[in-house]
Design a protein around this motif. Structure first.
Motif, PDB file in Angstrom:
ATOM      1  N   THR A  26      11.599  -6.024   0.795  1.00  0.00           N
ATOM      2  CA  THR A  26      11.109  -7.243   0.164  1.00  0.00           C
ATOM      3  C   THR A  26      12.028  -7.561  -1.011  1.00  0.00           C
ATOM      4  N   GLU A  27      11.687  -8.585  -1.728  1.00  0.00           N
ATOM      5  CA  GLU A  27      12.449  -8.945  -2.928  1.00  0.00           C
ATOM      6  C   GLU A  27      12.498  -7.789  -3.919  1.00  0.00           C
ATOM      7  N   HIS A  28      11.413  -7.004  -3.985  1.00  0.00           N
ATOM      8  CA  HIS A  28      11.294  -5.958  -4.998  1.00  0.00           C
ATOM      9  C   HIS A  28      11.330  -4.527  -4.474  1.00  0.00           C
ATOM     10  N   THR A  29      11.241  -4.327  -3.152  1.00  0.00           N
ATOM     11  CA  THR A  29      11.082  -2.972  -2.620  1.00  0.00           C
ATOM     12  C   THR A  29      11.920  -2.723  -1.380  1.00  0.00           C
ATOM     13  N   VAL A  30      12.103  -1.435  -1.098  1.00  0.00           N
ATOM     14  CA  VAL A  30      12.681  -0.969   0.158  1.00  0.00           C
ATOM     15  C   VAL A  30      11.782   0.161   0.661  1.00  0.00           C
ATOM     16  N   ALA A  31      11.473   0.145   1.957  1.00  0.00           N
ATOM     17  CA  ALA A  31      10.668   1.198   2.574  1.00  0.00           C
ATOM     18  C   ALA A  31      11.502   1.840   3.677  1.00  0.00           C
ATOM     19  N   PHE A  32      11.511   3.177   3.675  1.00  0.00           N
ATOM     20  CA  PHE A  32      12.315   3.892   4.672  1.00  0.00           C
ATOM     21  C   PHE A  32      11.671   5.226   5.008  1.00  0.00           C
ATOM     22  N   ARG A  33      11.984   5.726   6.193  1.00  0.00           N
ATOM     23  CA  ARG A  33      11.416   7.010   6.650  1.00  0.00           C
ATOM     24  C   ARG A  33      12.009   8.166   5.849  1.00  0.00           C
ATOM     25  N   ASP A  34      11.157   9.106   5.502  1.00  0.00           N
ATOM     26  CA  ASP A  34      11.590  10.303   4.789  1.00  0.00           C
ATOM     27  C   ASP A  34      12.446  11.156   5.719  1.00  0.00           C
ATOM     28  N   ILE A  35      13.541  11.709   5.203  1.00  0.00           N
ATOM     29  CA  ILE A  35      14.411  12.530   6.051  1.00  0.00           C
ATOM     30  C   ILE A  35      13.834  13.921   6.301  1.00  0.00           C
ATOM     31  N   ASN A  36      12.814  14.299   5.533  1.00  0.00           N
ATOM     32  CA  ASN A  36      12.142  15.580   5.713  1.00  0.00           C
ATOM     33  C   ASN A  36      10.636  15.325   5.764  1.00  0.00           C
ATOM     34  N   ALA A  60       6.972  -1.097 -17.563  1.00  0.00           N
ATOM     35  CA  ALA A  60       8.172  -1.921 -17.739  1.00  0.00           C
ATOM     36  C   ALA A  60       8.140  -3.197 -16.909  1.00  0.00           C
ATOM     37  N   GLU A  61       7.637  -3.104 -15.673  1.00  0.00           N
ATOM     38  CA  GLU A  61       7.686  -4.234 -14.748  1.00  0.00           C
ATOM     39  C   GLU A  61       6.431  -4.243 -13.876  1.00  0.00           C
ATOM     40  N   PRO A  62       5.298  -4.649 -14.461  1.00  0.00           N
ATOM     41  CA  PRO A  62       4.042  -4.587 -13.706  1.00  0.00           C
ATOM     42  C   PRO A  62       4.058  -5.379 -12.400  1.00  0.00           C
ATOM     43  N   GLU A  63       4.787  -6.490 -12.358  1.00  0.00           N
ATOM     44  CA  GLU A  63       4.832  -7.274 -11.119  1.00  0.00           C
ATOM     45  C   GLU A  63       5.530  -6.510 -10.002  1.00  0.00           C
ATOM     46  N   VAL A  64       6.489  -5.669 -10.355  1.00  0.00           N
ATOM     47  CA  VAL A  64       7.171  -4.854  -9.351  1.00  0.00           C
ATOM     48  C   VAL A  64       6.246  -3.732  -8.889  1.00  0.00           C
ATOM     49  N   ALA A  65       5.451  -3.178  -9.803  1.00  0.00           N
ATOM     50  CA  ALA A  65       4.486  -2.149  -9.423  1.00  0.00           C
ATOM     51  C   ALA A  65       3.466  -2.715  -8.429  1.00  0.00           C
ATOM     52  N   VAL A  66       3.016  -3.931  -8.673  1.00  0.00           N
ATOM     53  CA  VAL A  66       2.088  -4.580  -7.740  1.00  0.00           C
ATOM     54  C   VAL A  66       2.776  -4.793  -6.391  1.00  0.00           C
ATOM     55  N   ALA A  67       4.007  -5.262  -6.401  1.00  0.00           N
ATOM     56  CA  ALA A  67       4.758  -5.476  -5.153  1.00  0.00           C
ATOM     57  C   ALA A  67       4.919  -4.162  -4.391  1.00  0.00           C
ATOM     58  N   LEU A  68       5.140  -3.075  -5.110  1.00  0.00           N
ATOM     59  CA  LEU A  68       5.264  -1.763  -4.483  1.00  0.00           C
ATOM     60  C   LEU A  68       3.971  -1.387  -3.765  1.00  0.00           C
ATOM     61  N   LEU A  69       2.841  -1.594  -4.418  1.00  0.00           N
ATOM     62  CA  LEU A  69       1.560  -1.274  -3.788  1.00  0.00           C
ATOM     63  C   LEU A  69       1.275  -2.184  -2.597  1.00  0.00           C
ATOM     64  N   GLN A  70       1.630  -3.448  -2.709  1.00  0.00           N
ATOM     65  CA  GLN A  70       1.447  -4.358  -1.579  1.00  0.00           C
ATOM     66  C   GLN A  70       2.300  -3.927  -0.387  1.00  0.00           C
ATOM     67  N   GLU A  71       3.506  -3.487  -0.649  1.00  0.00           N
ATOM     68  CA  GLU A  71       4.379  -3.041   0.439  1.00  0.00           C
ATOM     69  C   GLU A  71       3.860  -1.745   1.063  1.00  0.00           C
ATOM     70  N   THR A  72       3.283  -0.849   0.264  1.00  0.00           N
ATOM     71  CA  THR A  72       2.711   0.369   0.854  1.00  0.00           C
ATOM     72  C   THR A  72       1.595   0.006   1.826  1.00  0.00           C
ATOM     73  N   GLN A  73       0.788  -1.000   1.479  1.00  0.00           N
ATOM     74  CA  GLN A  73      -0.288  -1.425   2.380  1.00  0.00           C
ATOM     75  C   GLN A  73       0.282  -1.998   3.674  1.00  0.00           C
ATOM     76  N   ARG A  74       1.320  -2.817   3.578  1.00  0.00           N
ATOM     77  CA  ARG A  74       1.943  -3.382   4.771  1.00  0.00           C
ATOM     78  C   ARG A  74       2.506  -2.276   5.658  1.00  0.00           C
ATOM     79  N   VAL A  75       3.213  -1.321   5.027  1.00  0.00           N
ATOM     80  CA  VAL A  75       3.783  -0.196   5.778  1.00  0.00           C
ATOM     81  C   VAL A  75       2.670   0.600   6.455  1.00  0.00           C
ATOM     82  N   ALA A  76       1.606   0.878   5.723  1.00  0.00           N
ATOM     83  CA  ALA A  76       0.492   1.649   6.285  1.00  0.00           C
ATOM     84  C   ALA A  76      -0.151   0.917   7.458  1.00  0.00           C
ATOM     85  N   ASN A  77      -0.305  -0.390   7.340  1.00  0.00           N
ATOM     86  CA  ASN A  77      -0.871  -1.158   8.450  1.00  0.00           C
ATOM     87  C   ASN A  77       0.042  -1.107   9.669  1.00  0.00           C
TER      88      ASN A  77
END
Length: 119
Positions: A26-36, A60-77
């Motif tokens: 996303t604009e604020h995040t990257v999600a990738f598979r863990d190598i281990n 420091a950047e609350p809007e990025v923290a929110v974006a991170l949590l939103q992306e975790t939900q998308r990844v989990a879904n």
């Protein structure tokens, strides 16, 4: 040793300098598979900005923290049908080894065999 943006492996993944098996960006995040992987589904979600942990990111950047949590939900879904454990290690004593904020999206395991998920 706490990493700086110049020597941080996750910053290098974000920039494309190091390849990763990406499952989203996303604009604020990257999600990738863990190598281990520690579970059948184990995806890391990282902010594109370098902050050492989730508390520092939120301060420091609350809007990025929110974006991170939103992306975790998308990844989990997408990766686990919406049922997952989200884990943030903060500090060396909690087994954080890469000092760039990152959430572990874990799913597909028996929680009886994953003690951290039962608390």
């Amino acid at each position: 040793m706490i990493s700086t943006a110049e020597d941080c492996i996750f910053c290098k993944i974000v920039s494309g300098e190091i390849p990763a098996d990406k499952v989203g960006e996303t604009e604020h995040t990257v999600a990738f598979r863990d190598i281990n992987p520690q579970a059948p589904t184990h995806v890391l979600v990282v902010p594109k900005v370098h902050q050492p942990d989730i508390a520092s990111l939120a301060a420091a950047e609350p809007e990025v923290a929110v974006a991170l949590l939103q992306e975790t939900q998308r990844v989990a879904n997408d990766e686990a049908g919406g049922s997952y454990t989200l884990l943030f290690n903060t500090g060396a004593d909690s087994f954080q080894t890469v000092f760039h904020c990152h959430g572990h999206v874990l799913a597909g395991f028996d929680t009886l065999h994953f003690p951290a998920a039962t608390n």
